[in-house]
Design a protein around this motif. Structure first.
Motif, PDB file in Angstrom:
ATOM      1  N   LYS A  11      -3.681   9.427   8.954  1.00 42.77           N
ATOM      2  CA  LYS A  11      -4.024   9.129  10.348  1.00 42.77           C
ATOM      3  C   LYS A  11      -4.422   7.666  10.507  1.00 42.77           C
ATOM      4  CE  LYS A  11      -6.528  12.223  12.389  1.00 42.77           C
ATOM      5  NZ  LYS A  11      -7.694  13.038  12.783  1.00 42.77           N
ATOM      6  N   LYS A  12      -5.176   7.136   9.543  1.00 44.77           N
ATOM      7  CA  LYS A  12      -5.697   5.769   9.645  1.00 44.77           C
ATOM      8  C   LYS A  12      -4.578   4.741   9.683  1.00 44.77           C
ATOM      9  CE  LYS A  12      -9.561   3.343   9.721  1.00 44.77           C
ATOM     10  NZ  LYS A  12     -10.592   3.551  10.755  1.00 44.77           N
TER      11      LYS A  12
ATOM     12  N   GLY B 200       0.819  -1.206   0.000  1.00 41.23           N
ATOM     13  CA  GLY B 200       0.000   0.000   0.000  1.00 41.23           C
ATOM     14  C   GLY B 200       0.855   1.259   0.000  1.00 41.23           C
ATOM     15  N   VAL B 201       0.663   2.106  -1.010  1.00 43.31           N
ATOM     16  CA  VAL B 201       1.430   3.340  -1.148  1.00 43.31           C
ATOM     17  C   VAL B 201       0.486   4.518  -1.369  1.00 43.31           C
ATOM     18  CG1 VAL B 201       3.494   2.188  -2.057  1.00 43.31           C
ATOM     19  CG2 VAL B 201       1.705   2.938  -3.637  1.00 43.31           C
ATOM     20  N   HIS B 202       0.953   5.715  -1.006  1.00 40.65           N
ATOM     21  CA  HIS B 202       0.193   6.955  -1.225  1.00 40.65           C
ATOM     22  C   HIS B 202      -1.226   6.841  -0.648  1.00 40.65           C
ATOM     23  CE1 HIS B 202       3.614   7.844  -3.658  1.00 40.65           C
ATOM     24  NE2 HIS B 202       3.356   6.830  -4.464  1.00 40.65           N
ATOM     25  N   LEU B 203      -1.268   6.611   0.659  1.00 37.57           N
ATOM     26  CA  LEU B 203      -2.526   6.274   1.332  1.00 37.57           C
ATOM     27  C   LEU B 203      -3.151   7.454   2.075  1.00 37.57           C
ATOM     28  CD1 LEU B 203      -1.478   2.772   2.754  1.00 37.57           C
ATOM     29  CD2 LEU B 203      -2.666   3.276   0.613  1.00 37.57           C
ATOM     30  N   ILE B 204      -2.810   8.673   1.696  1.00 44.47           N
ATOM     31  CA  ILE B 204      -3.434   9.844   2.323  1.00 44.47           C
ATOM     32  C   ILE B 204      -4.952   9.760   2.147  1.00 44.47           C
ATOM     33  CG2 ILE B 204      -3.746  12.355   2.138  1.00 44.47           C
ATOM     34  CD1 ILE B 204      -0.850  12.654   1.568  1.00 44.47           C
ATOM     35  N   ASN B 205      -5.676  10.019   3.225  1.00 43.39           N
ATOM     36  CA  ASN B 205      -7.152  10.035   3.227  1.00 43.39           C
ATOM     37  C   ASN B 205      -7.777   8.650   3.068  1.00 43.39           C
ATOM     38  OD1 ASN B 205      -7.582  12.869   3.584  1.00 43.39           O
ATOM     39  ND2 ASN B 205      -7.054  13.194   1.434  1.00 43.39           N
TER      40      ASN B 205
ATOM     41  N   GLN C  44       5.942  14.110  13.126  1.00 42.19           N
ATOM     42  CA  GLN C  44       5.045  13.511  12.144  1.00 42.19           C
ATOM     43  C   GLN C  44       4.642  14.555  11.099  1.00 42.19           C
ATOM     44  OE1 GLN C  44       3.806  10.009  12.442  1.00 42.19           O
ATOM     45  NE2 GLN C  44       5.689  10.169  13.647  1.00 42.19           N
ATOM     46  N   PRO C  45       4.149  14.098   9.944  1.00 41.76           N
ATOM     47  CA  PRO C  45       3.557  15.064   9.005  1.00 41.76           C
ATOM     48  C   PRO C  45       2.425  15.826   9.694  1.00 41.76           C
ATOM     49  CG  PRO C  45       3.786  12.912   7.980  1.00 41.76           C
ATOM     50  CD  PRO C  45       4.084  12.720   9.438  1.00 41.76           C
ATOM     51  N   LYS C  46       2.209  17.049   9.244  1.00 36.43           N
ATOM     52  CA  LYS C  46       1.160  17.881   9.848  1.00 36.43           C
ATOM     53  C   LYS C  46       0.326  18.535   8.751  1.00 36.43           C
ATOM     54  CE  LYS C  46       4.039  19.078  13.883  1.00 36.43           C
ATOM     55  NZ  LYS C  46       5.227  18.311  13.493  1.00 36.43           N
ATOM     56  N   PRO C  47      -0.998  18.464   8.898  1.00 38.52           N
ATOM     57  CA  PRO C  47      -1.739  17.596   9.817  1.00 38.52           C
ATOM     58  C   PRO C  47      -1.839  16.186   9.245  1.00 38.52           C
ATOM     59  CG  PRO C  47      -3.279  18.837   8.494  1.00 38.52           C
ATOM     60  CD  PRO C  47      -1.903  19.307   8.069  1.00 38.52           C
ATOM     61  N   LEU C  48      -2.140  15.210  10.094  1.00 40.90           N
ATOM     62  CA  LEU C  48      -2.420  13.873   9.605  1.00 40.90           C
ATOM     63  C   LEU C  48      -3.827  13.869   9.020  1.00 40.90           C
ATOM     64  CD1 LEU C  48      -0.879  11.713  12.466  1.00 40.90           C
ATOM     65  CD2 LEU C  48       0.037  12.072  10.171  1.00 40.90           C
ATOM     66  N   LEU C  49      -3.990  13.261   7.866  1.00 39.24           N
ATOM     67  CA  LEU C  49      -5.250  13.345   7.115  1.00 39.24           C
ATOM     68  C   LEU C  49      -5.975  12.011   7.104  1.00 39.24           C
ATOM     69  CD1 LEU C  49      -3.832  15.358   4.085  1.00 39.24           C
ATOM     70  CD2 LEU C  49      -5.021  16.266   6.103  1.00 39.24           C
TER      71      LEU C  49
ATOM     72  N   LYS D 240      10.021   5.842  12.377  1.00 40.61           N
ATOM     73  CA  LYS D 240       9.052   6.358  13.352  1.00 40.61           C
ATOM     74  C   LYS D 240       8.388   7.655  12.924  1.00 40.61           C
ATOM     75  CE  LYS D 240      12.023   6.300  16.824  1.00 40.61           C
ATOM     76  NZ  LYS D 240      12.573   6.423  18.193  1.00 40.61           N
ATOM     77  N   THR D 241       8.920   8.326  11.902  1.00 41.06           N
ATOM     78  CA  THR D 241       8.301   9.575  11.468  1.00 41.06           C
ATOM     79  C   THR D 241       7.257   9.319  10.382  1.00 41.06           C
ATOM     80  OG1 THR D 241      10.164   9.922   9.965  1.00 41.06           O
ATOM     81  CG2 THR D 241      10.241  11.050  12.090  1.00 41.06           C
ATOM     82  N   ILE D 242       7.678   8.667   9.309  1.00 41.02           N
ATOM     83  CA  ILE D 242       6.741   8.178   8.293  1.00 41.02           C
ATOM     84  C   ILE D 242       6.999   6.681   8.178  1.00 41.02           C
ATOM     85  CG2 ILE D 242       5.919   8.362   5.929  1.00 41.02           C
ATOM     86  CD1 ILE D 242       6.825  11.214   5.889  1.00 41.02           C
ATOM     87  N   PRO D 243       6.410   5.891   9.063  1.00 41.07           N
ATOM     88  CA  PRO D 243       6.761   4.472   9.164  1.00 41.07           C
ATOM     89  C   PRO D 243       6.292   3.661   7.969  1.00 41.07           C
ATOM     90  CG  PRO D 243       5.545   5.265  11.097  1.00 41.07           C
ATOM     91  CD  PRO D 243       5.409   6.297  10.043  1.00 41.07           C
ATOM     92  N   ILE D 244       6.933   2.522   7.820  1.00 40.35           N
ATOM     93  CA  ILE D 244       6.434   1.459   6.953  1.00 40.35           C
ATOM     94  C   ILE D 244       6.081   0.293   7.857  1.00 40.35           C
ATOM     95  CG2 ILE D 244       7.095  -0.249   5.222  1.00 40.35           C
ATOM     96  CD1 ILE D 244       8.536   1.902   3.738  1.00 40.35           C
ATOM     97  N   PHE D 245       4.885  -0.255   7.670  1.00 39.61           N
ATOM     98  CA  PHE D 245       4.380  -1.319   8.527  1.00 39.61           C
ATOM     99  C   PHE D 245       4.187  -2.609   7.729  1.00 39.61           C
ATOM    100  CE2 PHE D 245       2.227   2.466  10.588  1.00 39.61           C
ATOM    101  CZ  PHE D 245       3.055   2.491  11.715  1.00 39.61           C
TER     102      PHE D 245
END
Length: 272
Positions: free
Chosen positions: A215-216, A194-199, A267-272, A228-233
């Protein structure tokens, strides 16, 4: 016709190698762009400048597009993880999206890095003959050379037809991930990245996800986390094993046990 790419939370329209329009973004800050490009405050001008830099330096959206790269941009990006997994034969091929070509299938790790290391979320693109020929020269199969169609489901189907069995695919939503997973059988194993998952509103049917400014994504309970800033899970054992292939190519790696996720304050601001 325009190439359309989502970058830093905004849609950017490119034609003939020029940025012609940048839409508004809700994103104000991204730690990766701060670290690598010194961008402290995201606005339309900064987004334009960043895309113009990528066009100038790497030929994005033009016939001068560089398609091969063997160096990494970030230690653990999507392209870097797939590059290492292909190098170590943990995957047979990857189905990715490229500007000027659309959906591309390849087993060449350096083509994956070259095509994907410098892009953001490609939404729409149109074919550029010279780029497609260069991709094919380096072992890439372009799903539709006439239209540069972006269709990851059809890309995975074609990869199966071509004889690949362990297939990675980049995908931007749970609906497509579920549909793609339906192609698995006893012989075929598909890694959904999963990439580019904003919103995004639902995190299902993924093996690995990039957190982006979402955010999700930060609400998941992963099996393995990188950064820890823009993690990959990694959400599955398959995803975990593929990320560990990337670890083999890096030094100065700390592995520890924590209750995940673990997030930094940056973290990125704001989380969307």
């Amino acid at each position: 016709m325009y190439h359309i790419m989502e970058a830093l939370g905004a849609r950017v329209y490119i034609k003939d190698g020029k940025v012609v329009k940048v839409e508004d973004t809700k994103l104000e800050y991204c730690p990766i762009y701060d670290k690598h490009r010194g961008i402290k405050k995201i606005d339309k001008d900064k987004i334009r400048e960043n895309i113009e830099f990528r066009i100038k330096e790497f030929g994005l959206f033009t016939k001068n597009r560089k398609v091969i790269e063997d160096k990494y941009i970030v230690p653990f990006g999507a392209s870097e993880i797939l590059m290492s997994a292909l190098k170590h034969k943990a995957l047979d091929c990857a189905v990715v999206v490229a500007d000027c070509a659309g959906t591309v299938i390849t087993s060449n790790p350096y083509l994956v890095q070259g095509l994907c290391g410098r892009i953001s979320g490609i939404i729409k693109t149109y074919p550029i003959k010279e780029v497609i020929e260069r991709i094919e020269k380096h072992g890439g199969y372009v799903l539709n050379k006439d239209t540069a169609e972006i269709n990851q489901f059809e890309g995975v189907k074609k990869a199966i037809e071509l004889g690949y069995k362990r297939i990675a695919v980049t995908v931007t939503n749970s609906k497509d991930a579920k549909k793609i997973k339906s192609l698995e059988n006893g012989d075929i194993k598909i890694l959904t990245f999963g990439v580019h998952l904003i919103n995004i509103d639902k995190i299902e049917h993924f093996d690995i996800i990039t957190a982006c400014a979402s955010k999700k994504t930060r609400e998941v309970k992963p099996k393995l986390q990188i950064g820890k800033t823009i993690p990959i899970f990694a959400l599955t054992d398959f995803g975990k094993n593929i990320i560990l292939e990337r670890v083999k190519d890096l030094d100065n790696v700390l592995i520890t046990l924590e209750k995940l996720p673990v997030l930094s304050e940056n973290q990125p601001k704001p989380l969307l």
